[in-house]
Design a protein around this motif. Sequence first.
Motif, short mmCIF file in Angstrom:
data_model
loop_
_atom_site.label_atom_id
_atom_site.label_comp_id
_atom_site.label_asym_id
_atom_site.label_seq_id
_atom_site.Cartn_x
_atom_site.Cartn_y
_atom_site.Cartn_z
N ILE A 109 0.44 -1.45 -0.04
CA ILE A 109 0.31 -0.47 -0.25
C ILE A 109 0.90 1.62 0.21
O ILE A 109 1.75 1.47 0.70
CB ILE A 109 -1.15 -0.20 1.24
CG1 ILE A 109 -1.46 -0.70 1.36
CG2 ILE A 109 -2.09 1.20 1.22
CD1 ILE A 109 -3.02 -1.00 2.67
N VAL A 110 0.52 2.12 -0.64
CA VAL A 110 1.60 3.09 -0.74
C VAL A 110 -0.21 4.60 -0.35
O VAL A 110 -0.55 5.02 -1.01
CB VAL A 110 2.07 3.37 -2.38
CG1 VAL A 110 2.59 5.06 -2.19
CG2 VAL A 110 3.50 3.27 -2.87
N LEU A 111 0.63 5.33 0.58
CA LEU A 111 0.11 7.12 0.62
C LEU A 111 0.75 8.07 0.24
O LEU A 111 2.11 8.55 0.72
CB LEU A 111 -0.23 6.83 2.78
CG LEU A 111 -0.90 8.02 2.52
CD1 LEU A 111 -1.74 7.81 2.89
CD2 LEU A 111 -0.17 8.33 4.14
N THR A 112 -0.57 8.53 -0.44
CA THR A 112 0.37 9.46 -1.38
C THR A 112 -0.10 10.41 -2.11
O THR A 112 -1.60 9.77 -2.10
CB THR A 112 1.23 8.67 -2.98
OG1 THR A 112 1.79 9.88 -3.92
CG2 THR A 112 0.34 8.04 -3.90
N HIS A 113 0.40 11.44 -2.72
CA HIS A 113 -0.91 12.59 -2.97
C HIS A 113 -0.71 12.58 -5.25
O HIS A 113 -1.58 12.43 -5.74
CB HIS A 113 0.05 13.49 -3.15
CG HIS A 113 -0.54 14.15 -1.52
ND1 HIS A 113 -1.58 14.53 -1.29
CD2 HIS A 113 0.64 14.63 -0.72
CE1 HIS A 113 -1.47 14.49 -0.10
NE2 HIS A 113 0.04 14.57 0.69
N GLN A 114 0.03 11.01 -5.02
CA GLN A 114 0.35 10.99 -6.33
C GLN A 114 -0.88 10.14 -6.91
O GLN A 114 -1.61 9.64 -6.49
CB GLN A 114 1.84 10.00 -6.91
CG GLN A 114 2.63 11.48 -6.61
CD GLN A 114 4.15 10.28 -6.96
OE1 GLN A 114 3.86 9.21 -8.29
NE2 GLN A 114 5.55 10.89 -7.05
N SER A 115 -1.05 10.45 -8.40
CA SER A 115 -2.68 9.19 -9.18
C SER A 115 -2.16 7.46 -8.97
O SER A 115 -0.93 6.68 -8.96
CB SER A 115 -2.49 9.56 -10.54
OG SER A 115 -1.75 9.34 -11.47
N ASP A 116 -3.14 7.43 -8.91
CA ASP A 116 -2.63 5.74 -8.91
C ASP A 116 -2.55 5.16 -10.29
O ASP A 116 -1.48 3.96 -10.07
CB ASP A 116 -4.67 5.11 -9.31
CG ASP A 116 -4.99 5.77 -7.96
OD1 ASP A 116 -4.84 6.25 -7.17
OD2 ASP A 116 -6.39 4.96 -7.87
N ASP A 117 -2.01 6.07 -11.46
CA ASP A 117 -1.63 5.18 -12.57
C ASP A 117 0.00 5.68 -12.37
O ASP A 117 0.66 5.28 -13.02
CB ASP A 117 -2.44 6.08 -14.20
CG ASP A 117 -2.06 7.39 -14.12
OD1 ASP A 117 -1.44 7.83 -12.83
OD2 ASP A 117 -2.24 7.99 -15.11
N GLN A 118 0.51 5.91 -11.58
CA GLN A 118 2.07 5.91 -11.37
C GLN A 118 3.10 5.04 -10.29
O GLN A 118 3.63 5.21 -10.65
CB GLN A 118 2.22 7.40 -10.40
CG GLN A 118 1.70 8.50 -10.62
CD GLN A 118 2.60 9.06 -12.18
OE1 GLN A 118 3.72 8.93 -12.09
NE2 GLN A 118 1.74 9.67 -13.21
N PHE A 119 2.01 3.99 -9.93
CA PHE A 119 2.10 2.58 -9.55
C PHE A 119 1.63 1.49 -10.42
O PHE A 119 0.30 1.80 -10.97
CB PHE A 119 1.12 2.43 -7.95
CG PHE A 119 2.25 3.95 -7.07
CD1 PHE A 119 2.82 3.92 -6.46
CD2 PHE A 119 1.33 5.22 -7.24
CE1 PHE A 119 4.08 4.54 -5.75
CE2 PHE A 119 1.84 5.67 -6.68
CZ PHE A 119 2.69 6.04 -5.65
N PRO A 120 2.43 0.63 -10.38
CA PRO A 120 1.93 -0.61 -10.45
C PRO A 120 1.25 -1.45 -10.72
O PRO A 120 0.51 -1.24 -9.39
CB PRO A 120 3.14 -1.90 -10.76
CG PRO A 120 4.33 -1.01 -9.70
CD PRO A 120 3.42 0.43 -9.51
N ASP A 121 -0.19 -2.46 -11.63
CA ASP A 121 -1.17 -2.99 -11.12
C ASP A 121 -0.52 -3.99 -9.46
O ASP A 121 0.69 -4.71 -9.47
CB ASP A 121 -1.32 -4.24 -11.48
CG ASP A 121 -1.53 -3.39 -13.36
OD1 ASP A 121 -2.59 -2.02 -12.97
OD2 ASP A 121 -2.34 -3.97 -14.53
N GLY A 122 -1.54 -3.98 -8.72
CA GLY A 122 -1.22 -4.79 -7.75
C GLY A 122 -1.15 -3.91 -6.62
O GLY A 122 -0.81 -4.23 -5.35
N ILE A 152 -1.87 -0.96 -3.97
CA ILE A 152 -3.36 -0.04 -3.67
C ILE A 152 -2.22 0.85 -3.51
O ILE A 152 -1.60 1.41 -2.59
CB ILE A 152 -4.02 -0.99 -2.15
CG1 ILE A 152 -4.04 -2.61 -2.49
CG2 ILE A 152 -4.83 0.27 -1.86
CD1 ILE A 152 -4.52 -3.35 -1.39
N VAL A 153 -3.05 2.05 -4.11
CA VAL A 153 -2.98 3.43 -3.58
C VAL A 153 -4.22 3.83 -2.82
O VAL A 153 -5.04 4.00 -3.17
CB VAL A 153 -3.01 4.06 -5.12
CG1 VAL A 153 -2.69 5.32 -4.62
CG2 VAL A 153 -1.69 3.47 -5.73
#
Length: 161
Positions: free
Chosen positions: A60-73, A75-76
């Motif tokens: 899980i990443v807690l972030t202000h970035q958009s979900d598409d900045q992280f690979p599938d799988g 959780i943003v």
Amino acid sequence: MLAFLWAEDAEGGIGKDGQLPWSLSDDMAFFKQTTVGNTIVAGTKTYASFHRPLPNRTNIVLTHQSDDQFPDGVIVCHTVPELLKVTEASETPVYVVGGADIFSQLMPYATDLLRTKIEATYGSDTFMSPINYEDFDLLASQTVAATESDPEHTFEHWRRR
């Protein structure tokens, strides 16, 4: 359970230039043993230091970035309330692994602290958020003697009163 899991040097340093400033093999082994099969929560910079989702864990990443900045799988989550809702549903322990801002935001919710205290300094540029240890009881402490390659360090487990 929402546990903090981190290593810090003698000055409370936890990072330098976006990376761990040390390589402590038994601390890495402890991290892996503790987190495999469980859930980890990281901020954007800490997640980036992994270079990929850590295997055999829920990432899980807690972030202000958009979900598409992280690979599938991965959780943003974009807010602490959203993160808490996701982690409350977790069937496994949840380990917050950094960075400093994430520790600070989640401090009121931490039930356990798993700290590796390293008896050396590394010129860190990132430091652990202040913790009021009076709110916690020390449950376990194991000191590992210094070797030629590693400084003395202590594994500690604290639990909120």
